[in-house]
Design a protein around this motif. Structure first.
Motif, PDB file in Angstrom:
ATOM      1  N   HIS A  42      46.806 -13.202  11.578  1.00 40.89           N
ATOM      2  CA  HIS A  42      47.650 -14.435  11.182  1.00 40.89           C
ATOM      3  C   HIS A  42      48.077 -16.343  11.323  1.00 40.89           C
ATOM      4  N   LEU A  43      48.054 -16.979  10.988  1.00 44.58           N
ATOM      5  CA  LEU A  43      47.945 -18.034  11.488  1.00 44.58           C
ATOM      6  C   LEU A  43      47.325 -18.778  12.490  1.00 44.58           C
ATOM      7  N   GLU A  44      46.223 -18.386  12.703  1.00 40.16           N
ATOM      8  CA  GLU A  44      45.948 -18.378  14.451  1.00 40.16           C
ATOM      9  C   GLU A  44      44.008 -18.660  14.060  1.00 40.16           C
ATOM     10  N   PRO A  45      42.983 -19.294  14.841  1.00 41.29           N
ATOM     11  CA  PRO A  45      42.140 -19.919  14.290  1.00 41.29           C
ATOM     12  C   PRO A  45      41.299 -18.565  13.626  1.00 41.29           C
ATOM     13  N   LEU A  46      40.103 -19.387  12.568  1.00 42.13           N
ATOM     14  CA  LEU A  46      39.742 -18.553  12.034  1.00 42.13           C
ATOM     15  C   LEU A  46      38.305 -17.697  13.013  1.00 42.13           C
ATOM     16  N   GLY A  47      38.394 -16.930  13.171  1.00 42.88           N
ATOM     17  CA  GLY A  47      37.565 -16.076  13.868  1.00 42.88           C
ATOM     18  C   GLY A  47      38.073 -14.696  14.249  1.00 42.88           C
ATOM     19  N   LEU A  48      39.218 -14.924  14.446  1.00 37.31           N
ATOM     20  CA  LEU A  48      40.581 -14.177  15.062  1.00 37.31           C
ATOM     21  C   LEU A  48      41.515 -13.022  13.808  1.00 37.31           C
ATOM     22  N   GLN A  49      40.498 -12.825  12.930  1.00 34.09           N
ATOM     23  CA  GLN A  49      40.882 -12.162  11.890  1.00 34.09           C
ATOM     24  C   GLN A  49      40.575 -10.510  11.597  1.00 34.09           C
ATOM     25  N   GLY A  50      39.358  -9.937  12.690  1.00 38.34           N
ATOM     26  CA  GLY A  50      38.599  -9.075  12.612  1.00 38.34           C
ATOM     27  C   GLY A  50      37.020  -8.456  13.982  1.00 38.34           C
ATOM     28  N   PRO A  51      37.019  -8.175  13.548  1.00 32.73           N
ATOM     29  CA  PRO A  51      35.729  -7.199  14.486  1.00 32.73           C
ATOM     30  C   PRO A  51      35.243  -8.499  14.706  1.00 32.73           C
ATOM     31  N   VAL A  52      34.377  -8.498  16.007  1.00 35.60           N
ATOM     32  CA  VAL A  52      33.196  -9.985  16.129  1.00 35.60           C
ATOM     33  C   VAL A  52      32.267  -9.422  16.226  1.00 35.60           C
ATOM     34  N   LEU A  53      31.256  -9.702  15.726  1.00 35.43           N
ATOM     35  CA  LEU A  53      29.799  -9.155  16.356  1.00 35.43           C
ATOM     36  C   LEU A  53      28.947 -10.366  16.771  1.00 35.43           C
ATOM     37  N   SER A  54      27.823 -10.051  17.399  1.00 33.55           N
ATOM     38  CA  SER A  54      27.000 -11.006  17.926  1.00 33.55           C
ATOM     39  C   SER A  54      26.040 -11.006  17.145  1.00 33.55           C
ATOM     40  N   VAL A  55      25.336 -12.444  17.497  1.00 36.44           N
ATOM     41  CA  VAL A  55      24.110 -11.883  16.644  1.00 36.44           C
ATOM     42  C   VAL A  55      22.951 -12.270  17.504  1.00 36.44           C
ATOM     43  N   ASP A  56      21.429 -11.748  16.992  1.00 35.85           N
ATOM     44  CA  ASP A  56      20.278 -11.570  18.342  1.00 35.85           C
ATOM     45  C   ASP A  56      20.033 -12.796  18.944  1.00 35.85           C
ATOM     46  N   GLU A  57      19.474 -12.645  19.249  1.00 33.30           N
ATOM     47  CA  GLU A  57      19.439 -14.327  20.422  1.00 33.30           C
ATOM     48  C   GLU A  57      17.880 -13.630  20.855  1.00 33.30           C
ATOM     49  N   LEU A  58      16.529 -14.401  20.894  1.00 37.20           N
ATOM     50  CA  LEU A  58      15.666 -14.402  21.864  1.00 37.20           C
ATOM     51  C   LEU A  58      15.434 -15.441  22.300  1.00 37.20           C
ATOM     52  N   SER A  59      14.062 -15.642  22.979  1.00 34.54           N
ATOM     53  CA  SER A  59      13.591 -16.112  24.134  1.00 34.54           C
ATOM     54  C   SER A  59      12.916 -17.437  23.295  1.00 34.54           C
ATOM     55  N   ALA A  60      12.641 -16.971  22.362  1.00 33.30           N
ATOM     56  CA  ALA A  60      10.824 -18.182  21.562  1.00 33.30           C
ATOM     57  C   ALA A  60      11.117 -17.558  19.759  1.00 33.30           C
ATOM     58  N   PHE A  61      10.799 -19.042  19.139  1.00 37.51           N
ATOM     59  CA  PHE A  61      10.764 -18.490  17.887  1.00 37.51           C
ATOM     60  C   PHE A  61      10.130 -17.854  17.139  1.00 37.51           C
ATOM     61  N   PRO A  62       9.901 -16.547  16.247  1.00 33.73           N
ATOM     62  CA  PRO A  62       9.163 -15.323  15.467  1.00 33.73           C
ATOM     63  C   PRO A  62       8.314 -16.083  15.377  1.00 33.73           C
ATOM     64  N   ASP A  63       7.009 -14.869  15.079  1.00 31.32           N
ATOM     65  CA  ASP A  63       6.334 -15.847  13.912  1.00 31.32           C
ATOM     66  C   ASP A  63       6.322 -16.158  12.316  1.00 31.32           C
ATOM     67  N   SER A  64       5.637 -16.272  11.536  1.00 29.92           N
ATOM     68  CA  SER A  64       5.964 -17.126  10.287  1.00 29.92           C
ATOM     69  C   SER A  64       6.759 -15.492   9.544  1.00 29.92           C
ATOM     70  N   LYS A  65       5.734 -14.385   9.699  1.00 31.17           N
ATOM     71  CA  LYS A  65       5.596 -12.998   8.673  1.00 31.17           C
ATOM     72  C   LYS A  65       6.898 -12.803   9.379  1.00 31.17           C
TER      73      LYS A  65
END
Length: 444
Positions: A42-65
């Motif tokens: 409450h009254l803190e920056p956005l993102g501190l109101q609940g659990p924080v999850l990560s996103v997939d981290e890749l070393s290169a773009f996947p192919d289109s399909k």
């Protein structure tokens, strides 16, 4: 039943009405009875109101399909470390390089005042050269189409070069500042890859449509929330309590995929240059256009067609609207009055709604029928501009709910999901139903 502030009171129980939905979150006590000290973030920056999850981290773009099947259809963000480093602009874009070209003195760019975004403030216009001369000293930032003279410095992200994505490209936008910018919490009705050429960024995401009924998009027509992202007031915006956030930090050279309509808020640091590529969600993958001739050359964005860039210079720009009443005033500006059939026909031709492969389906007829019933509040089977002018806030809440239902139908096509996944079901109003009397309209 009676309204008290943002609550609907029935037999002593309070039901919180979200800004844009008829569905409710049960609150057994009044907001005034809650001890703010017990509210996480409450009254803190956005993102501190609940659990924080990560996103997939890749070393290169996947192919289109793979990109289509796993990420765009799966509505799943990811970060590609070093994904922008192959673009010439990553190493070329110093201030001196950008200013020395003759075109810098004539290329006009859009500049926003105040590094904490305020979408009610008007934009300014500078030449690229003028902006480069003052941006480090002034409280401004640039957000504009990538200047034409440097489009050859940006590669189209690898997954977008086949599969049908090329025909869905909408716009490419450059964000440029000396750092310290903070965006509003917003969403885009397109898919998005953001590549960072200089500086660093931090982004908080909220999953769509999972939290559609929790995120307070009180400027839903324009796709953003007025929540203060530096001090989130959970008494005013209780939907953010215990919400899940995804967090990612981008460094220069990284690229980030932001899925269709995911809510996000962005902070930038140091001299900061990023380029967005926006495209309409791909409904179906097309494998037949993934074979390239050997002489295509470097696949830079100047070699592709973007819908916004292809608009003729004399096409009238659509100004932002402040609420749904303004939207319908603009929608009816060429018509004094409309019957249901006329409104339906115009909606079926609405390029803001039917675009990018979206098909008109029966469920859309049902939502337009609901829409007509609300707009035709005097029951004369005609909607006029006078009717629009007389709409009150309560009616606008009803329009918001219908718009959300129509949005769910569109999303079911764009996101390849079932029609009921994005929200609660509601009573269907079929196209062959009789128009209701005023009592029935109130029940809607």
């Amino acid at each position: 039943l009676e309204y008290r502030g943002n609550c609907l009171v029935k037999h002593g129980m309070k039901l919180y009405l979200s800004f844009e939905l008829f569905s409710v979150l049960c609150l057994l006590t009044s907001q005034s009875d809650i001890d703010p000290a017990t509210l996480r973030g409450h009254l803190e920056p956005l993102g501190l109101q609940g659990p924080v999850l990560s996103v997939d981290e890749l070393s290169a773009f996947p192919d289109s399909k793979t990109f289509y099947n796993k990420y765009t259809r799966g509505s799943r963000p990811f970060l590609v470390k070093g994904g922008a480093k192959d673009s010439p602009g990553y190493s070329l874009w110093t201030d001196e390089y950008l200013m020395e070209r003759q075109e810098a003195g004539s290329e006009v760019v859009t500049v926003e005042s105040g590094k904490k975004e305020n979408r009610t403030e008007p934009s300014s216009y500078y030449t690229m050269k003028e902006f480069l001369e003052v941006y480090r000293a002034k409280n401004i930032y640039m957000v504009a189409a990538v200047p034409k003279y440097i489009m050859q410095d940006v590669l189209l992200p690898y997954p977008l070069r086949c599969g049908g994505y090329q025909s869905q490209l909408v716009d490419t936008v450059m964000w440029f500042s000396s750092g310290g910018t903070k965006s509003v919490l917003h969403q885009d009705d397109v898919d998005n890859i953001n590549c960072l050429f200089s500086g660093s960024k931090e982004l908080h995401f909220i999953e769509y449509p999972k939290y559609k009924k929790r995120v307070h998009m009180d400027h839903g027509v324009n796709g953003y929330s007025s929540v203060d992202t530096d001090r989130v007031d959970l008494l005013k915006y209780p939907g953010f309590k215990a919400i899940e956030f995804h967090f990612v930090r981008m460094e220069a050279g990284d690229c980030l995929y932001i899925p269709y309509k995911w809510y996000h808020q962005v902070r930038s640091y140091d001299r900061n240059i990023a380029v967005n590529v926006w495209w309409e969600p791909l409904i179906e993958f097309n494998e037949t256009d993934c074979v390239y001739p050997d002489d295509v050359g470097l696949p830079t964005i100047d070699k592709y067609r973007f819908q916004v860039l292809d608009k003729s210079n004399d096409e009238e720009e659509t100004a932002p609207v402040s609420d749904l009443r303004d939207y319908f005033r603009d929608f009816m500006k060429e018509d004094v009055a409309m019957t249901y059939d006329e409104l339906l026909g115009k909606m079926q031709k609405n390029k803001d709604l039917i675009r990018g492969g979206i098909q008109w389906v029966r469920e859309m007829d049902e939502q337009v029928r609901k829409l007509f019933r609300v707009l035709d509040f005097n029951g004369d089977n005609i909607v006029t501009t006078s009717d629009i002018d007389e709409l009150d806030d309560e009616v606008e809440d009803r329009l918001s709910a219908i718009r959300d239902d129509l949005e769910d139908v569109v999303d079911s096509q764009k996101m390849n999901i079932g029609p009921n996944k994005t929200g609660d079901s509601s009573r269907s109003v079929h196209a062959d139903d009789e128009l209701p009397n005023s009592t029935e309209r109130d029940e809607l």
